[in-house]
Write a protein that holds these residues in place. Structure first.
Motif, PDB file in Angstrom:
ATOM      1  N   GLN A 101      41.805  50.225  43.919  1.00  0.00           N
ATOM      2  CA  GLN A 101      41.556  49.608  45.550  1.00  0.00           C
ATOM      3  C   GLN A 101      41.971  50.578  46.450  1.00  0.00           C
ATOM      4  O   GLN A 101      41.206  50.758  47.484  1.00  0.00           O
ATOM      5  CB  GLN A 101      42.499  48.340  45.841  1.00  0.00           C
ATOM      6  CG  GLN A 101      42.635  47.895  47.055  1.00  0.00           C
ATOM      7  CD  GLN A 101      43.380  46.763  47.239  1.00  0.00           C
ATOM      8  OE1 GLN A 101      44.240  46.307  46.526  1.00  0.00           O
ATOM      9  NE2 GLN A 101      43.527  46.477  48.591  1.00  0.00           N
ATOM     10  N   ALA A 102      43.052  51.565  45.981  1.00  0.00           N
ATOM     11  CA  ALA A 102      43.287  52.583  47.314  1.00  0.00           C
ATOM     12  C   ALA A 102      42.287  53.575  47.114  1.00  0.00           C
ATOM     13  O   ALA A 102      41.952  54.143  48.034  1.00  0.00           O
ATOM     14  CB  ALA A 102      44.640  53.056  46.923  1.00  0.00           C
ATOM     15  N   LEU A 103      41.739  53.990  45.949  1.00  0.00           N
ATOM     16  CA  LEU A 103      41.117  55.134  45.780  1.00  0.00           C
ATOM     17  C   LEU A 103      39.373  54.797  45.807  1.00  0.00           C
ATOM     18  O   LEU A 103      38.550  55.673  45.819  1.00  0.00           O
ATOM     19  CB  LEU A 103      41.325  55.942  44.480  1.00  0.00           C
ATOM     20  CG  LEU A 103      42.626  56.550  44.482  1.00  0.00           C
ATOM     21  CD1 LEU A 103      42.755  57.080  43.069  1.00  0.00           C
ATOM     22  CD2 LEU A 103      42.928  57.637  45.529  1.00  0.00           C
ATOM     23  N   SER A 104      38.877  53.512  45.802  1.00  0.00           N
ATOM     24  CA  SER A 104      37.780  53.155  45.825  1.00  0.00           C
ATOM     25  C   SER A 104      37.319  52.364  47.274  1.00  0.00           C
ATOM     26  O   SER A 104      36.190  51.881  47.592  1.00  0.00           O
ATOM     27  CB  SER A 104      37.349  52.033  44.984  1.00  0.00           C
ATOM     28  OG  SER A 104      37.702  52.790  43.298  1.00  0.00           O
ATOM     29  N   HIS A 105      38.227  52.529  48.213  1.00  0.00           N
ATOM     30  CA  HIS A 105      37.581  52.294  49.486  1.00  0.00           C
ATOM     31  C   HIS A 105      36.460  52.925  49.901  1.00  0.00           C
ATOM     32  O   HIS A 105      36.441  54.087  49.662  1.00  0.00           O
ATOM     33  CB  HIS A 105      38.809  52.431  50.452  1.00  0.00           C
ATOM     34  CG  HIS A 105      38.676  51.739  51.879  1.00  0.00           C
ATOM     35  ND1 HIS A 105      38.091  52.367  52.928  1.00  0.00           N
ATOM     36  CD2 HIS A 105      39.267  50.755  52.352  1.00  0.00           C
ATOM     37  CE1 HIS A 105      37.962  51.650  53.775  1.00  0.00           C
ATOM     38  NE2 HIS A 105      38.687  50.654  53.535  1.00  0.00           N
ATOM     39  N   PRO A 240      28.399  53.041  44.973  1.00  0.00           N
ATOM     40  CA  PRO A 240      28.767  51.660  45.397  1.00  0.00           C
ATOM     41  C   PRO A 240      28.183  51.439  46.946  1.00  0.00           C
ATOM     42  O   PRO A 240      28.057  50.361  47.377  1.00  0.00           O
ATOM     43  CB  PRO A 240      30.212  51.694  45.495  1.00  0.00           C
ATOM     44  CG  PRO A 240      30.714  52.504  44.280  1.00  0.00           C
ATOM     45  CD  PRO A 240      29.594  53.756  44.445  1.00  0.00           C
ATOM     46  N   LEU A 241      27.998  52.378  47.517  1.00  0.00           N
ATOM     47  CA  LEU A 241      27.753  52.534  49.050  1.00  0.00           C
ATOM     48  C   LEU A 241      26.150  52.524  48.929  1.00  0.00           C
ATOM     49  O   LEU A 241      25.640  52.189  50.068  1.00  0.00           O
ATOM     50  CB  LEU A 241      28.276  53.896  49.960  1.00  0.00           C
ATOM     51  CG  LEU A 241      29.824  54.018  49.662  1.00  0.00           C
ATOM     52  CD1 LEU A 241      30.150  55.224  50.854  1.00  0.00           C
ATOM     53  CD2 LEU A 241      30.456  52.725  50.295  1.00  0.00           C
ATOM     54  N   LEU A 242      25.470  53.255  48.239  1.00  0.00           N
ATOM     55  CA  LEU A 242      23.908  53.617  48.212  1.00  0.00           C
ATOM     56  C   LEU A 242      23.294  52.344  47.383  1.00  0.00           C
ATOM     57  O   LEU A 242      22.226  52.046  47.973  1.00  0.00           O
ATOM     58  CB  LEU A 242      23.532  54.753  47.595  1.00  0.00           C
ATOM     59  CG  LEU A 242      24.042  55.992  48.112  1.00  0.00           C
ATOM     60  CD1 LEU A 242      23.816  57.276  47.360  1.00  0.00           C
ATOM     61  CD2 LEU A 242      23.487  56.490  49.610  1.00  0.00           C
ATOM     62  N   GLY A 243      24.007  51.582  46.734  1.00  0.00           N
ATOM     63  CA  GLY A 243      23.312  50.558  45.826  1.00  0.00           C
ATOM     64  C   GLY A 243      22.863  51.333  44.644  1.00  0.00           C
ATOM     65  O   GLY A 243      22.382  52.557  44.468  1.00  0.00           O
ATOM     66  N   ALA A 244      22.808  50.419  43.281  1.00  0.00           N
ATOM     67  CA  ALA A 244      22.569  51.049  42.106  1.00  0.00           C
ATOM     68  C   ALA A 244      21.143  51.748  42.211  1.00  0.00           C
ATOM     69  O   ALA A 244      20.865  52.824  41.351  1.00  0.00           O
ATOM     70  CB  ALA A 244      22.806  50.040  40.891  1.00  0.00           C
ATOM     71  N   THR A 330      37.812  40.728  41.273  1.00  0.00           N
ATOM     72  CA  THR A 330      36.588  41.631  41.548  1.00  0.00           C
ATOM     73  C   THR A 330      36.864  42.172  42.971  1.00  0.00           C
ATOM     74  O   THR A 330      37.869  41.721  43.820  1.00  0.00           O
ATOM     75  CB  THR A 330      35.207  40.986  41.429  1.00  0.00           C
ATOM     76  OG1 THR A 330      34.130  41.519  41.943  1.00  0.00           O
ATOM     77  CG2 THR A 330      35.166  39.627  42.304  1.00  0.00           C
ATOM     78  N   ALA A 331      35.975  42.957  43.542  1.00  0.00           N
ATOM     79  CA  ALA A 331      35.915  43.488  44.863  1.00  0.00           C
ATOM     80  C   ALA A 331      34.535  44.066  45.404  1.00  0.00           C
ATOM     81  O   ALA A 331      33.720  44.423  44.255  1.00  0.00           O
ATOM     82  CB  ALA A 331      36.937  44.492  44.878  1.00  0.00           C
ATOM     83  N   ASP A 332      34.100  43.996  46.521  1.00  0.00           N
ATOM     84  CA  ASP A 332      32.905  44.432  46.880  1.00  0.00           C
ATOM     85  C   ASP A 332      32.796  45.922  46.480  1.00  0.00           C
ATOM     86  O   ASP A 332      31.485  46.193  46.792  1.00  0.00           O
ATOM     87  CB  ASP A 332      32.669  44.013  48.437  1.00  0.00           C
ATOM     88  CG  ASP A 332      32.673  42.659  48.750  1.00  0.00           C
ATOM     89  OD1 ASP A 332      32.376  41.843  47.722  1.00  0.00           O
ATOM     90  OD2 ASP A 332      32.800  42.006  49.766  1.00  0.00           O
ATOM     91  N   LYS A 361      37.816  32.774  40.846  1.00  0.00           N
ATOM     92  CA  LYS A 361      37.529  34.307  41.208  1.00  0.00           C
ATOM     93  C   LYS A 361      38.607  34.584  42.094  1.00  0.00           C
ATOM     94  O   LYS A 361      38.950  34.084  43.369  1.00  0.00           O
ATOM     95  CB  LYS A 361      36.248  34.409  42.186  1.00  0.00           C
ATOM     96  CG  LYS A 361      36.061  36.035  42.531  1.00  0.00           C
ATOM     97  CD  LYS A 361      34.617  35.791  43.123  1.00  0.00           C
ATOM     98  CE  LYS A 361      33.280  35.704  42.479  1.00  0.00           C
ATOM     99  NZ  LYS A 361      32.133  35.851  43.464  1.00  0.00           N
ATOM    100  N   ALA A 362      39.003  35.952  42.213  1.00  0.00           N
ATOM    101  CA  ALA A 362      40.292  36.433  43.012  1.00  0.00           C
ATOM    102  C   ALA A 362      39.455  37.685  43.476  1.00  0.00           C
ATOM    103  O   ALA A 362      39.324  38.900  42.805  1.00  0.00           O
ATOM    104  CB  ALA A 362      41.405  36.818  42.326  1.00  0.00           C
ATOM    105  N   ASP A 363      39.361  37.610  44.828  1.00  0.00           N
ATOM    106  CA  ASP A 363      38.400  38.820  45.362  1.00  0.00           C
ATOM    107  C   ASP A 363      39.416  39.772  46.224  1.00  0.00           C
ATOM    108  O   ASP A 363      40.136  39.278  47.102  1.00  0.00           O
ATOM    109  CB  ASP A 363      37.587  38.241  46.522  1.00  0.00           C
ATOM    110  CG  ASP A 363      36.653  39.332  47.396  1.00  0.00           C
ATOM    111  OD1 ASP A 363      37.065  40.434  47.089  1.00  0.00           O
ATOM    112  OD2 ASP A 363      35.434  38.998  47.386  1.00  0.00           O
ATOM    113  N   VAL A 364      39.747  41.022  45.907  1.00  0.00           N
ATOM    114  CA  VAL A 364      40.761  42.058  46.342  1.00  0.00           C
ATOM    115  C   VAL A 364      39.933  43.005  47.103  1.00  0.00           C
ATOM    116  O   VAL A 364      40.477  44.023  47.033  1.00  0.00           O
ATOM    117  CB  VAL A 364      41.637  42.707  45.123  1.00  0.00           C
ATOM    118  CG1 VAL A 364      42.244  41.479  44.389  1.00  0.00           C
ATOM    119  CG2 VAL A 364      40.543  43.309  43.952  1.00  0.00           C
ATOM    120  N   THR A 365      38.608  42.511  47.636  1.00  0.00           N
ATOM    121  CA  THR A 365      38.062  43.788  48.335  1.00  0.00           C
ATOM    122  C   THR A 365      38.903  44.259  49.558  1.00  0.00           C
ATOM    123  O   THR A 365      39.143  45.477  49.789  1.00  0.00           O
ATOM    124  CB  THR A 365      36.919  42.985  49.128  1.00  0.00           C
ATOM    125  OG1 THR A 365      36.083  42.568  48.092  1.00  0.00           O
ATOM    126  CG2 THR A 365      36.143  44.148  50.023  1.00  0.00           C
TER     127      THR A 365
END
Length: 428
Positions: A101-105, A240-244, A330-332, A361-365
């Motif tokens: 979570q911290a490094l994938s913001h 994650p920002l551009l889309g797959a 999961t997270a966005d 579902k636990a969303d931790v976005t």
């Protein structure tokens, strides 16, 4: 010689890359150490280690020590790196559950991608990056002797420690089960020793490397090749920002352009090396074409699971009704989570098997709430995506835990096992 300060990008998605809750389960103590050491050696193939090569050569290449003295200095350099990696790796392991979570913001991902592009530009000769002046003074003040080499190893260990990120996450569950700080320190030390061994060998023979005839010509091409790799890594990190879809097409385009440039347009070298460049260019082009053929993204599917928002009440109600539960963290910002949702969960056979469970579902976005944090600590959830299957009594089916992205062929056996266990537990 210019040297480069680097932050390893692979740590950014570290929490999503573990393939199993404990990849070393059932292995003997000595075999675990062998595997960890081999993993450390493998880290030398990642781009975040490349900048340590010119640092090592420039630091040790100018020494006038005897061969025995240089080997002793190289060993001290290796030990310094291992000590720093072990210490920082242990701190990361203790820090834990929210590393991803911290490094994938998004802001961190954007920063890391920018750093990689900045370094790639340096590799292509647009500018030079050097160690901070304070670190240069530290190195020069201890230019000779074992102590100086040890300090240099500690310094570089500090600069490059994020390289161990993915392996640290992979080892977290294993070390946590052992519940021994000493064991954890030993495992991380062995990991760092594997990572530092090639650099120590390079340090011992750096003088010979610098004296190779024509080294400057072919090393220019090698630097540019590393620059191409860094650009591809930057696009991969920004996925994650551009889309797959866009990210993969950009990587293919970069590979094609890079293959043409490095193979047929780049001017460094002569003689046999020119033929080598042509072959290398063809290999790069073939690799890009193969990536397009096998990995160009399709449309993907849509997860139609009727997920319920996580809460202790939902779990208690399911337990009271003797209903099995699947809890999906999961997270966005989590790219492996997106892969799981688009490539695995939409499969009809997966959807059919998920009907046996209450889907939670636990969303931790942004940040997990206190109740989700308590659950994550209790079940040692180290990152996302993580999927926990529980029987009707509220007990986890540990063999079926999913950590990271799994394709359907690897996901299905786990969920089938969970269904079988829940049927047995309920007496069906």
């Amino acid at each position: 010689m210019a040297v480069i300060t680097v932050v390893c990008p692979t740590a950014a998605l570290a929490a999503g890359t573990a393939a199993a809750a404990d990849p070393f389960a059932g292995q003997s103590f000595w075999w675990v150490l062998v595997l960890v050491f081999a993993g450390g050696l493998g880290l030398n193939l990642t781009p975040c280690v490349y900048p340590l090569i010119p640092i090592t050569i420039s630091y040790f290449g100018g020494r006038s020590s005897s061969r025995g003295g240089l080997i002793a200095d190289a060993l001290a350099y290796w030990l310094g790196m291992a000590i720093m990696y072990a210490a920082l790796g242990s701190l990361v392991a203790l820090g834990g559950a929210f590393l991803g979570q911290a490094l994938s913001h998004p802001a961190v991902i954007l920063f890391l991608a920018a750093v990689l592009l900045f370094m790639a530009a340096s590799m292509f000769g647009l500018w030079e990056l050097r160690l901070p002046a304070s670190l240069n003074r530290l190195a020069s003040s201890n230019r000779t002797g074992v102590l100086g080499a040890l300090i240099m190893g500690l310094t570089l260990g500090l600069l490059a420690a994020p390289c161990v990120g993915p392996f640290v996450v992979g080892l977290m569950a294993h070390v946590a089960k052992e519940a021994s700080v000493g064991y954890g320190l030993l495992v991380f030390f062995v990991l760092a020793a594997g990572l530092g061994l090639p650099l120590a060998v390079l340090a011992a023979f750096s003088g010979s490397i610098q004296s190779l005839p024509g080294a400057g010509e072919w090393m220019i091409w090698v630097r540019k090749f590393f620059g191409l790799v860094l650009i591809i890594m930057a696009v991969n990190i920004a996925e994650p920002l551009l889309g797959a879809g866009l990210a993969r097409w950009l990587m293919i385009l970069v590979g094609l352009v890079g293959g043409i440039y490095l193979g047929f347009m780049e001017k460094s070298g002569k003689g046999a090396f020119v033929k080598f460049k042509h072959v290398a260019g063809i290999v790069i082009l073939a690799t890009a074409a193969a990536f397009w053929w096998f990995w160009a993204p399709g449309g993907g599917g849509q997860d139609k699971t009727a997920w319920v928002h996580f809460s202790p009440q939902v779990l208690e109600e399911a337990k009271a009704s003797n209903k099995p539960v699947v809890v999906f963290f999961t997270a966005d910002w989590c790219n492996p989570c997106k892969q799981l949702k688009s490539e695995t969960l939409p499969r009809p056979e997966v959807q059919e098997l998920l009907k046996h469970f209450v889907p939670v579902k636990a969303d931790v976005t942004k940040a997990p709430g206190p109740e989700a944090q308590s659950f994550m600590r209790q079940y040692r959830v180290r990152g996302v995506p993580t999927m926990i299957f529980m029987d009707g009594r509220g007990q986890e089916i540990t063999e079926s835990r999913v950590v990271g992205f799994l394709p359907p062929n690897r996901f299905l056996p786990l969920i089938k096992m969970a269904v079988a266990r829940t049927s047995t537990a309920s007496g069906k």
